[in-house]
Design a protein around this motif. Structure first.
Motif, PDB file in Angstrom:
ATOM      1  N   PRO A  31       0.804  -1.232   0.000  1.00  0.00           N
ATOM      2  CA  PRO A  31       0.000   0.000   0.000  1.00  0.00           C
ATOM      3  C   PRO A  31       0.834   1.278   0.000  1.00  0.00           C
ATOM      4  O   PRO A  31       0.430   2.287  -0.571  1.00  0.00           O
ATOM      5  CB  PRO A  31      -0.815  -0.103   1.298  1.00  0.00           C
ATOM      6  N   LEU A  45      -2.663   1.658  -6.482  1.00  0.00           N
ATOM      7  CA  LEU A  45      -4.024   2.065  -6.833  1.00  0.00           C
ATOM      8  C   LEU A  45      -4.046   3.544  -7.230  1.00  0.00           C
ATOM      9  O   LEU A  45      -4.731   3.938  -8.184  1.00  0.00           O
ATOM     10  CB  LEU A  45      -4.997   1.808  -5.669  1.00  0.00           C
ATOM     11  N   GLU A  75       1.500  -9.795   2.992  1.00  0.00           N
ATOM     12  CA  GLU A  75       0.465  -8.882   2.485  1.00  0.00           C
ATOM     13  C   GLU A  75       0.483  -8.785   0.972  1.00  0.00           C
ATOM     14  O   GLU A  75      -0.498  -8.399   0.346  1.00  0.00           O
ATOM     15  CB  GLU A  75       0.766  -7.457   2.983  1.00  0.00           C
ATOM     16  N   ASP A 106      -2.313 -10.440  -1.243  1.00  0.00           N
ATOM     17  CA  ASP A 106      -3.622  -9.803  -1.139  1.00  0.00           C
ATOM     18  C   ASP A 106      -3.623  -8.491  -1.906  1.00  0.00           C
ATOM     19  O   ASP A 106      -4.565  -8.164  -2.617  1.00  0.00           O
ATOM     20  CB  ASP A 106      -3.947  -9.488   0.334  1.00  0.00           C
ATOM     21  N   PHE A 107      -2.531  -7.760  -1.734  1.00  0.00           N
ATOM     22  CA  PHE A 107      -2.503  -6.450  -2.354  1.00  0.00           C
ATOM     23  C   PHE A 107      -2.360  -6.564  -3.873  1.00  0.00           C
ATOM     24  O   PHE A 107      -2.898  -5.738  -4.623  1.00  0.00           O
ATOM     25  CB  PHE A 107      -1.402  -5.587  -1.738  1.00  0.00           C
ATOM     26  N   TYR A 108      -1.677  -7.592  -4.310  1.00  0.00           N
ATOM     27  CA  TYR A 108      -1.587  -7.874  -5.750  1.00  0.00           C
ATOM     28  C   TYR A 108      -3.007  -8.081  -6.295  1.00  0.00           C
ATOM     29  O   TYR A 108      -3.401  -7.499  -7.300  1.00  0.00           O
ATOM     30  CB  TYR A 108      -0.724  -9.118  -5.970  1.00  0.00           C
ATOM     31  N   GLN A 109      -3.785  -8.906  -5.581  1.00  0.00           N
ATOM     32  CA  GLN A 109      -5.161  -9.191  -6.001  1.00  0.00           C
ATOM     33  C   GLN A 109      -5.999  -7.922  -6.035  1.00  0.00           C
ATOM     34  O   GLN A 109      -6.744  -7.686  -6.986  1.00  0.00           O
ATOM     35  CB  GLN A 109      -5.824 -10.209  -5.044  1.00  0.00           C
ATOM     36  N   SER A 110      -5.855  -7.077  -4.977  1.00  0.00           N
ATOM     37  CA  SER A 110      -6.654  -5.836  -4.976  1.00  0.00           C
ATOM     38  C   SER A 110      -6.258  -4.957  -6.153  1.00  0.00           C
ATOM     39  O   SER A 110      -7.102  -4.252  -6.725  1.00  0.00           O
ATOM     40  CB  SER A 110      -6.491  -4.997  -3.706  1.00  0.00           C
ATOM     41  N   THR A 111      -4.975  -4.989  -6.517  1.00  0.00           N
ATOM     42  CA  THR A 111      -4.534  -4.145  -7.631  1.00  0.00           C
ATOM     43  C   THR A 111      -5.140  -4.646  -8.940  1.00  0.00           C
ATOM     44  O   THR A 111      -5.631  -3.858  -9.756  1.00  0.00           O
ATOM     45  CB  THR A 111      -2.984  -4.142  -7.704  1.00  0.00           C
ATOM     46  N   THR A 167      -7.901  -6.317  -9.285  1.00  0.00           N
ATOM     47  CA  THR A 167      -9.332  -5.992  -9.262  1.00  0.00           C
ATOM     48  C   THR A 167      -9.544  -4.525  -9.630  1.00  0.00           C
ATOM     49  O   THR A 167     -10.431  -4.182 -10.420  1.00  0.00           O
ATOM     50  CB  THR A 167      -9.911  -6.254  -7.848  1.00  0.00           C
ATOM     51  N   TYR A 168      -8.692  -3.670  -9.072  1.00  0.00           N
ATOM     52  CA  TYR A 168      -8.837  -2.225  -9.288  1.00  0.00           C
ATOM     53  C   TYR A 168      -8.632  -1.865 -10.758  1.00  0.00           C
ATOM     54  O   TYR A 168      -9.203  -0.914 -11.270  1.00  0.00           O
ATOM     55  CB  TYR A 168      -7.842  -1.483  -8.399  1.00  0.00           C
ATOM     56  N   GLU A 206      -9.681  -3.454 -13.236  1.00  0.00           N
ATOM     57  CA  GLU A 206     -10.948  -3.749 -13.935  1.00  0.00           C
ATOM     58  C   GLU A 206     -10.751  -4.281 -15.343  1.00  0.00           C
ATOM     59  O   GLU A 206     -11.482  -3.919 -16.273  1.00  0.00           O
ATOM     60  CB  GLU A 206     -11.813  -2.480 -14.003  1.00  0.00           C
TER      61      GLU A 206
END
Ligand code: UDP
Length: 426
Positions: A237, A242, A272, A275-280, A282-283, A285
């Motif tokens: 983060p 993001l 971490e 998880d943060f790779y996955q959120s990135t 997803t972000y 799109e």
């Protein structure tokens, strides 16, 4: 025994064309009284992130200077690295503190690692907080212990800082990238301030032609005829991927042909990261012009080099940053560089003279649009940035700083040689 890292071989003489004669002479003179001294580096990982990057160059050069140097990796399971990540984040200002159970886990791994550690060196260099408590489990050590902090300690969570301070007090010296990082606590060992450095001869930074860079980048599906923005950093983060995507989206409104690459490795001590790779992902799109790549896609040092060389602009939009080696890496390649106005980044970039310092995704987008609109001016600025890197942030200077410290701790006269305390001037 703790795992030994094979760092290969490097020769100091190869750096004679890059460092000044005065610096090379200083290094040889400082190394003489240290001949054969045993140095052990301790860190949590040999892969991913700045510490590994620095050690792969620094250690073989220390060896070539005549010291007997090794690098060992501490052991840890996920339960330990979850705690060390909380410590890392807390030291960079995150609000989460440590529970009693976290402290028990941390201590248990310090003891476990100390039991496996052969404490027969003249100098033990402990990188970052993960192994910071091992010193407490090595009573009667004859070594000088040095803590090398690589993180942004300017606004720490006081509870987390208080947890490491008692260990830190027992060290012989501590090194920080910036004066602002020295903790505000009594009884600390002598602090030295010097920034890290990049290795201009490593595959990550060696000269790569524009054609070769394009050839490599093309293999990842990038359209090499359209402009590319790249950020190279762990999925963390504090590196704000993001925010980079937000900035890219704003750039795209003014320059629809732009593409974005987020290149990030997965360090094994960073639970971490996944998880943060996955959120990135997803972000992003599913935007076909956003490329999210990692070592799992075979992006190694040469590929990172190629992405940096090929990019219209290199970003490092961090919101906390110990130093940010990626900034020096980009400037060394004379690439227009846009980076967060935080931590050690401000020692590397003079805003609007050698690059852009930004405070928000929108600032970042504006800087990228300026660069895309006038690449020649941007390149002229980056060339000035390259000279700042040449003077301040290349490995021979870092080696000199370490040799000065070892001599000081040994009570040797350094004949006026001193460590760098640096801020960028264009
Ligand atoms: N790096 C890399 N591949 C990646 C991500 C990072 O080789 O996918 C390297 C990057 O080139 C730099 C180092 O890891 O040399 C990161 O150092 P920096 O000081 O920028 O950040 P840190 O990870 O230490 O917070």
């Amino acid at each position: 025994m703790l795992q030994l890292v094979n760092v290969g071989h490097k020769a100091l003489r190869d750096y004679a064309t890059i460092a000044t004669r005065g610096l090379m002479d200083e290094i040889r003179r400082l190394a003489e009284p240290l001949e054969g001294k045993r140095v052990v580096h301790l860190s949590a990982t040999a892969f991913g992130g700045g510490v590994a990057e620095i050690n792969y160059t620094l250690i073989p050069l220390m060896q070539d200077a005549g010291l007997d140097v090794e690098w060992r990796i501490i052991r840890g399971q996920e339960e330990f690295f979850n705690v060390t990540k909380t410590i890392h984040n807390g030291l960079q200002g995150a609000p989460d503190g440590l529970t009693a159970a976290d402290k028990e886990i941390f201590l248990r791994y310090q003891e476990l690692n100390a039991a496996e550690f052969e404490d027969d060196a003249d100098f033990v260099i402990v990188h970052d907080p993960q192994p910071i408590g091992m010193i407490g489990c090595c009573p009667g050590s004859r070594a000088r212990w040095v803590w090398r902090c690589h993180i942004d300690l300017s606004t720490p969570n006081p509870d987390v800082l208080d947890y490491i301070v008692p260990s830190l007090r027992t060290y012989d010296a501590a090194i920080f990238h910036r004066r602002q990082y020295v903790p505000d606590a009594g009884g600390l060992p002598q602090a030295f301030i010097w920034p890290p450095a990049i290795d201009p001869l490593a595959p990550k930074n060696m000269a790569l032609s524009a054609e070769d860079a394009a050839y490599i980048v093309d293999q990842f599906g990038i359209d090499v005829d359209r402009p590319l923005l790249t950020q190279v950093s762990r999925f963390d983060p504090w590196k704000d991927p993001l925010g980079v995507i937000d900035a890219y989206r704003e750039v795209k409104r003014g320059a629809p042909e732009v593409q974005l690459a987020l290149v990030g490795s997965m360090a094994h001590d960073d639970p971490e990261g996944w998880d943060f790779y996955q959120s990135t992902v997803t972000y992003a799109e599913g935007d076909p012009d956003i490329y999210i790549l990692s070592n799992l896609n075979n992006v190694g040092s040469v590929e990172v080099n190629a992405f940096q060389v090929h990019s219209a602009a290199v970003l490092q939009k961090s919101i906390r940053e110990g130093f940010g080696l990626t900034v020096s890496e980009a400037l060394w390649k004379a690439r227009p560089t846009v980076a967060g106005r935080v931590g050690g980044i401000v020692d590397q970039i003079v805003d609007h003279e050698t690059g852009w310092l930004v405070d928000s995704p929108s600032d970042c987008a504006q800087a990228c649009l300026e660069i895309l609109a006038d690449p020649l001016t941007a390149r002229r600025m980056a060339l000035r940035g390259k000279e700042v890197v040449r003077r301040n942030f290349l490995t021979p200077r870092l080696l000199r700083d370490w040799l000065v410290l070892f001599n000081r701790l040994s009570g040797n006269d350094t004949a006026g040689a001193d460590v760098a305390t640096v801020a960028a001037t264009a």
